[in-house]
Design a protein around this motif. Sequence first.
Motif, PDB file in Angstrom:
ATOM      1  N   LEU A   1      -8.557  -5.639  -1.159  1.00  0.00           N
ATOM      2  CA  LEU A   1      -8.820  -4.272  -0.724  1.00  0.00           C
ATOM      3  C   LEU A   1      -7.764  -3.800   0.275  1.00  0.00           C
ATOM      4  O   LEU A   1      -7.310  -2.651   0.221  1.00  0.00           O
ATOM      5  CB  LEU A   1     -10.219  -4.171  -0.110  1.00  0.00           C
ATOM      6  CG  LEU A   1     -11.409  -4.225  -1.078  1.00  0.00           C
ATOM      7  CD1 LEU A   1     -12.719  -4.218  -0.307  1.00  0.00           C
ATOM      8  CD2 LEU A   1     -11.356  -3.050  -2.038  1.00  0.00           C
ATOM      9  N   SER A   2      -7.390  -4.706   1.195  1.00  0.00           N
ATOM     10  CA  SER A   2      -6.365  -4.345   2.178  1.00  0.00           C
ATOM     11  C   SER A   2      -5.038  -4.044   1.491  1.00  0.00           C
ATOM     12  O   SER A   2      -4.336  -3.090   1.857  1.00  0.00           O
ATOM     13  CB  SER A   2      -6.188  -5.494   3.183  1.00  0.00           C
ATOM     14  OG  SER A   2      -7.383  -5.723   3.907  1.00  0.00           O
TER      15      SER A   2
ATOM     16  N   ASP B   1      -4.704  -3.011  -1.624  1.00  0.00           N
ATOM     17  CA  ASP B   1      -4.873  -1.735  -2.333  1.00  0.00           C
ATOM     18  C   ASP B   1      -4.781  -0.562  -1.363  1.00  0.00           C
ATOM     19  O   ASP B   1      -4.166   0.470  -1.666  1.00  0.00           O
ATOM     20  CB  ASP B   1      -6.229  -1.703  -3.052  1.00  0.00           C
ATOM     21  CG  ASP B   1      -6.279  -2.670  -4.222  1.00  0.00           C
ATOM     22  OD1 ASP B   1      -5.200  -3.072  -4.696  1.00  0.00           O
ATOM     23  OD2 ASP B   1      -7.391  -3.030  -4.650  1.00  0.00           O
ATOM     24  N   ILE B   2      -5.394  -0.712  -0.187  1.00  0.00           N
ATOM     25  CA  ILE B   2      -5.345   0.358   0.819  1.00  0.00           C
ATOM     26  C   ILE B   2      -3.905   0.589   1.277  1.00  0.00           C
ATOM     27  O   ILE B   2      -3.460   1.728   1.457  1.00  0.00           O
ATOM     28  CB  ILE B   2      -6.255   0.011   2.008  1.00  0.00           C
ATOM     29  CG1 ILE B   2      -7.731   0.087   1.585  1.00  0.00           C
ATOM     30  CG2 ILE B   2      -6.007   0.954   3.184  1.00  0.00           C
ATOM     31  CD1 ILE B   2      -8.689  -0.423   2.636  1.00  0.00           C
TER      32      ILE B   2
ATOM     33  N   ILE C   1      -2.193   2.468  -1.391  1.00  0.00           N
ATOM     34  CA  ILE C   1      -2.648   3.866  -1.377  1.00  0.00           C
ATOM     35  C   ILE C   1      -1.989   4.626  -0.237  1.00  0.00           C
ATOM     36  O   ILE C   1      -1.563   5.786  -0.400  1.00  0.00           O
ATOM     37  CB  ILE C   1      -4.183   3.919  -1.261  1.00  0.00           C
ATOM     38  CG1 ILE C   1      -4.832   3.415  -2.559  1.00  0.00           C
ATOM     39  CG2 ILE C   1      -4.664   5.343  -0.959  1.00  0.00           C
ATOM     40  CD1 ILE C   1      -6.320   3.244  -2.469  1.00  0.00           C
ATOM     41  N   LYS C   2      -1.897   3.987   0.924  1.00  0.00           N
ATOM     42  CA  LYS C   2      -1.249   4.638   2.068  1.00  0.00           C
ATOM     43  C   LYS C   2       0.225   4.927   1.775  1.00  0.00           C
ATOM     44  O   LYS C   2       0.743   5.989   2.118  1.00  0.00           O
ATOM     45  CB  LYS C   2      -1.381   3.765   3.315  1.00  0.00           C
ATOM     46  CG  LYS C   2      -2.781   3.750   3.913  1.00  0.00           C
ATOM     47  CD  LYS C   2      -2.823   2.921   5.180  1.00  0.00           C
ATOM     48  CE  LYS C   2      -4.213   2.964   5.828  1.00  0.00           C
ATOM     49  NZ  LYS C   2      -4.263   2.144   7.059  1.00  0.00           N
TER      50      LYS C   2
ATOM     51  N   GLN D   1       0.332   7.694  -0.656  1.00  0.00           N
ATOM     52  CA  GLN D   1      -0.037   8.927   0.046  1.00  0.00           C
ATOM     53  C   GLN D   1       1.132   9.441   0.881  1.00  0.00           C
ATOM     54  O   GLN D   1       1.404  10.647   0.913  1.00  0.00           O
ATOM     55  CB  GLN D   1      -1.247   8.675   0.937  1.00  0.00           C
ATOM     56  CG  GLN D   1      -1.761   9.913   1.648  1.00  0.00           C
ATOM     57  CD  GLN D   1      -2.959   9.606   2.532  1.00  0.00           C
ATOM     58  OE1 GLN D   1      -3.269   8.447   2.769  1.00  0.00           O
ATOM     59  NE2 GLN D   1      -3.615  10.622   3.007  1.00  0.00           N
TER      60      GLN D   1
END
Length: 198
Positions: free
Chosen positions: A114-115, A117-118, A121-122, A125
């Motif tokens: 998850l980290s 993936d985050i 995503i960041k 973004q």
Amino acid sequence: MPKTCPTCSKPLPDKDLSLSCNSCMTSSHASCVNYTPSDIEFMKDNNGTFTCVICLTRFKLRSYSTSSNTSEQFPSTVSSQDEPMSVRHFSQLMIQMSAMADSLASMTVHQRDLSADIAKIKTTQSKLVDEISGCRALLEEHSTTLTEHRVEIDQHNDTIQLLETQHKALSTEVTSLGSEINSIQEMIHFNSSSDIVS
């Protein structure tokens, strides 16, 4: 005559899966007294002993009859016999703790995923924000250029309207001049005719 289990009355062929009471020396199936093979192995590794239910009951009765206190008092040998039951509980706790550790490890891996993936995503973004900022700058630039073109178009429209007005005026003058030229030509033709007659 082969030994039999006092609980199920069946023979005891396998020593590894049986327990012998250290008081009456009666052997029982491990499964009949709720012991697992791992409990037996743990008890052997830690020099534990087993006391059957009958002997435990006898110890309790003796304790009640000899004690002046109403609370339960057990001989020192009996307190040590409680160890196999705690061993079983300890084994169950170890299994639960192992399952919890596996679950925690799985959750840790999931958290790392998850980290990651985050973080992706960041990053995405951030790139999108930069692209949007670039698009906004281009849009503002094009909007300024479009405004300038609109001003130029308005100016050209004004020039066209002025030219159309001038064209109409010139057309009127040309028509008037044409009429005057026709009148002059008619006068010249008339005068020439009069001279010839005279």
